[in-house]
Design a protein around this motif. Structure first.
Motif, PDB file in Angstrom:
ATOM      1  N   VAL A 155      36.504  75.013 -38.992  1.00 31.47           N
ATOM      2  CA  VAL A 155      35.764  74.707 -40.224  1.00 31.47           C
ATOM      3  C   VAL A 155      34.463  73.991 -39.882  1.00 31.47           C
ATOM      4  CG1 VAL A 155      35.819  73.422 -42.403  1.00 31.47           C
ATOM      5  CG2 VAL A 155      37.872  74.612 -41.596  1.00 31.47           C
ATOM      6  N   SER A 156      34.554  73.022 -38.964  1.00 36.23           N
ATOM      7  CA  SER A 156      33.370  72.265 -38.562  1.00 36.23           C
ATOM      8  C   SER A 156      32.301  73.166 -37.963  1.00 36.23           C
ATOM      9  CB  SER A 156      33.761  71.180 -37.547  1.00 36.23           C
ATOM     10  OG  SER A 156      32.611  70.543 -37.020  1.00 36.23           O
ATOM     11  N   ARG A 157      32.727  74.202 -37.237  1.00 38.87           N
ATOM     12  CA  ARG A 157      31.777  75.107 -36.595  1.00 38.87           C
ATOM     13  C   ARG A 157      31.328  76.231 -37.530  1.00 38.87           C
ATOM     14  NH1 ARG A 157      29.629  73.206 -31.979  1.00 38.87           N
ATOM     15  NH2 ARG A 157      29.403  75.278 -31.100  1.00 38.87           N
ATOM     16  N   GLY A 158      31.791  76.209 -38.790  1.00 45.83           N
ATOM     17  CA  GLY A 158      31.362  77.210 -39.745  1.00 45.83           C
ATOM     18  C   GLY A 158      32.061  78.547 -39.603  1.00 45.83           C
ATOM     19  N   GLN A 159      33.186  78.588 -38.861  1.00 44.96           N
ATOM     20  CA  GLN A 159      33.890  79.845 -38.628  1.00 44.96           C
ATOM     21  C   GLN A 159      35.006  80.091 -39.650  1.00 44.96           C
ATOM     22  OE1 GLN A 159      34.523  78.678 -34.414  1.00 44.96           O
ATOM     23  NE2 GLN A 159      33.816  80.728 -33.928  1.00 44.96           N
TER      24      GLN A 159
ATOM     25  N   VAL B 233      47.095  78.110 -32.748  1.00 43.16           N
ATOM     26  CA  VAL B 233      46.438  76.865 -32.357  1.00 43.16           C
ATOM     27  C   VAL B 233      47.106  75.699 -33.071  1.00 43.16           C
ATOM     28  CG1 VAL B 233      44.229  78.018 -31.963  1.00 43.16           C
ATOM     29  CG2 VAL B 233      44.706  77.022 -34.209  1.00 43.16           C
ATOM     30  N   LYS B 234      46.669  74.484 -32.747  1.00 40.03           N
ATOM     31  CA  LYS B 234      47.159  73.294 -33.426  1.00 40.03           C
ATOM     32  C   LYS B 234      46.426  73.129 -34.760  1.00 40.03           C
ATOM     33  CE  LYS B 234      48.100  70.888 -29.057  1.00 40.03           C
ATOM     34  NZ  LYS B 234      47.766  69.715 -28.221  1.00 40.03           N
ATOM     35  N   PRO B 235      47.030  72.433 -35.730  1.00 37.93           N
ATOM     36  CA  PRO B 235      46.370  72.250 -37.032  1.00 37.93           C
ATOM     37  C   PRO B 235      44.994  71.601 -36.928  1.00 37.93           C
ATOM     38  CG  PRO B 235      48.698  71.693 -37.208  1.00 37.93           C
ATOM     39  CD  PRO B 235      48.432  71.938 -35.754  1.00 37.93           C
ATOM     40  N   GLU B 236      44.828  70.624 -36.007  1.00 45.84           N
ATOM     41  CA  GLU B 236      43.514  69.986 -35.889  1.00 45.84           C
ATOM     42  C   GLU B 236      42.448  70.965 -35.408  1.00 45.84           C
ATOM     43  OE1 GLU B 236      46.057  68.274 -32.416  1.00 45.84           O
ATOM     44  OE2 GLU B 236      46.324  68.828 -34.514  1.00 45.84           O
ATOM     45  N   THR B 237      42.867  71.983 -34.643  1.00 49.36           N
ATOM     46  CA  THR B 237      41.900  72.991 -34.183  1.00 49.36           C
ATOM     47  C   THR B 237      41.413  73.843 -35.350  1.00 49.36           C
ATOM     48  OG1 THR B 237      43.050  73.039 -32.058  1.00 49.36           O
ATOM     49  CG2 THR B 237      41.518  74.844 -32.513  1.00 49.36           C
ATOM     50  N   VAL B 238      42.265  74.015 -36.370  1.00 45.97           N
ATOM     51  CA  VAL B 238      41.832  74.763 -37.560  1.00 45.97           C
ATOM     52  C   VAL B 238      40.610  74.098 -38.180  1.00 45.97           C
ATOM     53  CG1 VAL B 238      42.500  75.469 -39.892  1.00 45.97           C
ATOM     54  CG2 VAL B 238      44.148  75.647 -38.009  1.00 45.97           C
ATOM     55  N   TYR B 239      40.623  72.762 -38.231  1.00 41.82           N
ATOM     56  CA  TYR B 239      39.496  72.053 -38.829  1.00 41.82           C
ATOM     57  C   TYR B 239      38.275  72.065 -37.908  1.00 41.82           C
ATOM     58  CZ  TYR B 239      42.603  70.659 -42.539  1.00 41.82           C
ATOM     59  OH  TYR B 239      43.462  70.694 -43.607  1.00 41.82           O
ATOM     60  N   ALA B 240      38.515  72.268 -36.609  1.00 46.07           N
ATOM     61  CA  ALA B 240      37.382  72.463 -35.703  1.00 46.07           C
ATOM     62  C   ALA B 240      36.667  73.773 -36.040  1.00 46.07           C
ATOM     63  CB  ALA B 240      37.860  72.469 -34.252  1.00 46.07           C
TER      64      ALA B 240
ATOM     65  N   LEU C 289      46.031  80.645 -47.661  1.00 43.48           N
ATOM     66  CA  LEU C 289      46.968  80.168 -46.638  1.00 43.48           C
ATOM     67  C   LEU C 289      46.840  78.665 -46.483  1.00 43.48           C
ATOM     68  CD1 LEU C 289      46.341  82.869 -43.869  1.00 43.48           C
ATOM     69  CD2 LEU C 289      48.076  82.895 -45.671  1.00 43.48           C
ATOM     70  N   THR C 290      47.948  78.023 -46.167  1.00 40.58           N
ATOM     71  CA  THR C 290      47.912  76.597 -45.869  1.00 40.58           C
ATOM     72  C   THR C 290      47.406  76.383 -44.451  1.00 40.58           C
ATOM     73  OG1 THR C 290      50.148  76.560 -44.964  1.00 40.58           O
ATOM     74  CG2 THR C 290      49.918  76.260 -47.356  1.00 40.58           C
ATOM     75  N   THR C 291      47.086  75.142 -44.134  1.00 39.13           N
ATOM     76  CA  THR C 291      46.625  74.814 -42.785  1.00 39.13           C
ATOM     77  C   THR C 291      47.675  75.190 -41.745  1.00 39.13           C
ATOM     78  OG1 THR C 291      45.328  72.981 -43.664  1.00 39.13           O
ATOM     79  CG2 THR C 291      45.764  72.961 -41.301  1.00 39.13           C
ATOM     80  N   ARG C 292      48.941  74.920 -42.047  1.00 36.56           N
ATOM     81  CA  ARG C 292      50.009  75.252 -41.099  1.00 36.56           C
ATOM     82  C   ARG C 292      50.100  76.757 -40.880  1.00 36.56           C
ATOM     83  NH1 ARG C 292      54.899  77.060 -41.618  1.00 36.56           N
ATOM     84  NH2 ARG C 292      54.866  76.818 -43.894  1.00 36.56           N
ATOM     85  N   GLN C 293      49.987  77.531 -41.950  1.00 37.50           N
ATOM     86  CA  GLN C 293      50.044  78.982 -41.813  1.00 37.50           C
ATOM     87  C   GLN C 293      48.870  79.523 -40.999  1.00 37.50           C
ATOM     88  OE1 GLN C 293      50.224  79.791 -46.038  1.00 37.50           O
ATOM     89  NE2 GLN C 293      52.371  80.444 -45.922  1.00 37.50           N
TER      90      GLN C 293
ATOM     91  N   GLY D 130      33.659  68.902 -32.971  1.00 38.29           N
ATOM     92  CA  GLY D 130      34.635  69.982 -32.860  1.00 38.29           C
ATOM     93  C   GLY D 130      34.163  71.137 -32.006  1.00 38.29           C
ATOM     94  N   HIS D 131      35.111  71.746 -31.319  1.00 37.88           N
ATOM     95  CA  HIS D 131      34.832  72.949 -30.530  1.00 37.88           C
ATOM     96  C   HIS D 131      36.121  73.749 -30.450  1.00 37.88           C
ATOM     97  CE1 HIS D 131      33.585  75.705 -27.400  1.00 37.88           C
ATOM     98  NE2 HIS D 131      32.367  75.212 -27.463  1.00 37.88           N
ATOM     99  N   ARG D 132      36.037  75.034 -30.787  1.00 39.61           N
ATOM    100  CA  ARG D 132      37.260  75.824 -30.894  1.00 39.61           C
ATOM    101  C   ARG D 132      37.958  76.027 -29.552  1.00 39.61           C
ATOM    102  NH1 ARG D 132      37.392  81.397 -30.144  1.00 39.61           N
ATOM    103  NH2 ARG D 132      35.513  82.409 -29.385  1.00 39.61           N
ATOM    104  N   LEU D 133      37.254  75.825 -28.424  1.00 35.18           N
ATOM    105  CA  LEU D 133      37.884  75.991 -27.123  1.00 35.18           C
ATOM    106  C   LEU D 133      38.511  74.704 -26.597  1.00 35.18           C
ATOM    107  CD1 LEU D 133      35.321  78.305 -25.297  1.00 35.18           C
ATOM    108  CD2 LEU D 133      37.396  78.936 -26.529  1.00 35.18           C
ATOM    109  N   TYR D 134      38.225  73.576 -27.263  1.00 38.45           N
ATOM    110  CA  TYR D 134      38.765  72.288 -26.822  1.00 38.45           C
ATOM    111  C   TYR D 134      39.525  71.634 -27.973  1.00 38.45           C
ATOM    112  CZ  TYR D 134      35.516  72.825 -22.915  1.00 38.45           C
ATOM    113  OH  TYR D 134      34.836  73.296 -21.817  1.00 38.45           O
ATOM    114  N   PRO D 135      40.846  71.671 -27.945  1.00 38.12           N
ATOM    115  CA  PRO D 135      41.607  70.998 -29.001  1.00 38.12           C
ATOM    116  C   PRO D 135      41.398  69.494 -28.996  1.00 38.12           C
ATOM    117  CG  PRO D 135      43.063  71.760 -27.239  1.00 38.12           C
ATOM    118  CD  PRO D 135      41.717  72.353 -26.976  1.00 38.12           C
ATOM    119  N   GLY D 136      41.063  68.934 -27.831  1.00 33.26           N
ATOM    120  CA  GLY D 136      40.767  67.511 -27.730  1.00 33.26           C
ATOM    121  C   GLY D 136      39.276  67.291 -27.539  1.00 33.26           C
ATOM    122  N   ARG D 137      38.941  66.478 -26.562  1.00 31.08           N
ATOM    123  CA  ARG D 137      37.534  66.130 -26.344  1.00 31.08           C
ATOM    124  C   ARG D 137      36.815  67.191 -25.516  1.00 31.08           C
ATOM    125  NH1 ARG D 137      36.264  61.281 -28.148  1.00 31.08           N
ATOM    126  NH2 ARG D 137      37.928  59.797 -28.621  1.00 31.08           N
TER     127      ARG D 137
END
Length: 407
Positions: A27-31, A18-25, A7-11, A298-305
């Motif tokens: 990844v950062s958390r190993g999920q 969620v927002k695309p940047e949250t997808v990489y969060a 799947l692509t990031t958008r998919q 990164g934190h999956r519950l916070y799309p921002g800070r």
């Protein structure tokens, strides 16, 4: 989903809601695990892994167990980039009140300014004796878990689950956990605050008022964070009517995993390396080259800070010697942002505290465990008021169909 699909990031973002940047969060958390698209135009993700995350997050079909699907709680609300204890901004509470005051208010609904928690002599003696018997290489969570069990054995009234009794137990258990830890430095005479007593058990450096205040804020910010893994374990134990000491032990058991309470230790080691090498770029590059997420981002519950990180960074700015460590943390965040937009989380802020104060890498885990005990008690009080044994999900059996021959 076809498990072989990518799947692509958008998919993925659409699937998770969620927002695309949250997808990489994630990844950062190993999920989630990402792989560069062969065309070089982005990342791709395994469909079955995404589907499993959807189920864990409660957006997909459940295996059953209404109690686990819908857990009503009045302790903590997480809303966009802020979080609240009983409807009050948690970061403002941490700036204005002490850890003990917030914890007691969370349990009772009444603020008692200046309240102090004291460990009973018999329980503390038992906890210290048990902790002293552990091997020297024992981890902080090992010590806390053993101290909780020893304190339970010393309390013949531990099975009283009335709200007043549970609150009284909490006011003595938390200081017992702290005071049972071996001392690294010299205690500050006359400082009865929990943060003041915890500091010399984490570092040989003298605390000073700025240090104690920063540690107190860290404790306050970490009291609760909705239904994290350890909190869910606590509610399951409380649903079975385990006593408060056992409930806390259940939380400590879940916290011992590397993906929960120990995350700040990885950030501590990273910051130490950044300071030694003089550059965040090389350290971040090493993580990315090895396919490891950069710790503390990164934190999956916070799309921002993460509001906990920002509040703690503010308190740490007044701590002597914190300047270079804070700069290193911000450099890690800025360097990683060139690859993916991830913000500092509370694990990175805890690492700034532990590195600045000369604490060991596991110090953040200790702070996390002590702080979260207050939130666990708040959730246990809620669960004791529910029907017992409601936390009983139904398994979705996928083994061989019976009948089968005896092995």
């Amino acid at each position: 989903m076809d498990d072989g699909r990518r799947l692509t990031t958008r998919q993925v973002a659409e699937r998770l809601g969620v927002k695309p940047e949250t997808v990489y969060a994630y990844v950062s958390r190993g999920q989630l695990t990402s792989r560069r698209d062969p065309t070089g135009r982005g990342s791709t993700f395994d469909a079955s892994e995404v589907d499993a995350l959807v189920r864990r997050n409660g957006r997909g079909p459940s295996a059953g167990g209404e109690g686990l699907q819908r857990i009503r709680t009045g302790v903590t609300l997480i809303d966009t980039d802020r979080y609240y204890y009983r409807g009050v901004d948690a970061t403002e509470l941490a700036r204005r009140l002490r850890y003990e005051e917030i914890a007691d208010w969370l349990w009772t609904g009444t603020l008692r300014p200046g309240i102090r928690f004291t460990a009973p002599a018999e329980a503390l003696a038992a906890a210290r004796h048990a902790v002293a018997a552990l091997p020297p290489y024992s981890g902080s969570t090992d010590r806390l878990r053993v101290a909780a069990i020893a304190a339970a054995v010393a309390d013949p009234l531990r099975f009283d689950l009335s709200a007043d009794a549970v609150r009284a137990t909490a006011r003595t258990l938390i200081p017992t956990l702290v005071d049972a830890l071996p001392a690294r430095g010299r205690p500050q005479g006359g400082d009865a605050r929990l943060a003041g007593r915890l500091w010399p058990r984490l570092t040989e450096q003298p605390a000073g008022e700025a240090g104690v205040r920063a540690l107190d804020m860290a404790l306050s910010l970490l009291i609760d964070h909705d239904l994290a893994a350890s909190t869910l374990a606590v509610r399951v134990a409380a649903s079975a009517r385990a006593h408060p000491y056992a409930v806390v032990s259940a939380g400590l058991g879940a916290l011992d995993g590397p993906l929960h309470g120990a995350a700040s230790g990885l950030a501590h080691r990273m910051l130490t390396e950044v300071l030694e090498r003089g550059s965040a770029a090389a350290v971040v590059a090493d993580h990315l080259r090895a396919g490891r997420p950069v710790p503390g981002l990164g934190h999956r519950l916070y799309p921002g800070r993460d509001p906990r990180a920002e509040a703690l960074f503010g308190a740490l700015s007044g701590l002597p010697g914190a300047g270079p460590v804070l700069a290193a943390a911000r450099e890690v965040e800025a360097t990683t942002a060139r690859h993916v937009k991830l913000h500092a989380n509370v694990d990175l802020a805890l690492a700034v505290l532990s590195v600045t104060a000369g604490m060991p890498a596991e110090a953040g885990e200790t702070v996390f465990a002590v702080a979260r005990t207050a939130g666990w008690i708040a959730h246990a009080l809620e669960e004791y008021a529910e029907q017992p044994l409601r936390m009983r999900p139904s398994g979705q059996y996928n083994g061989p169909r019976p009948p089968r021959d005896l092995p």
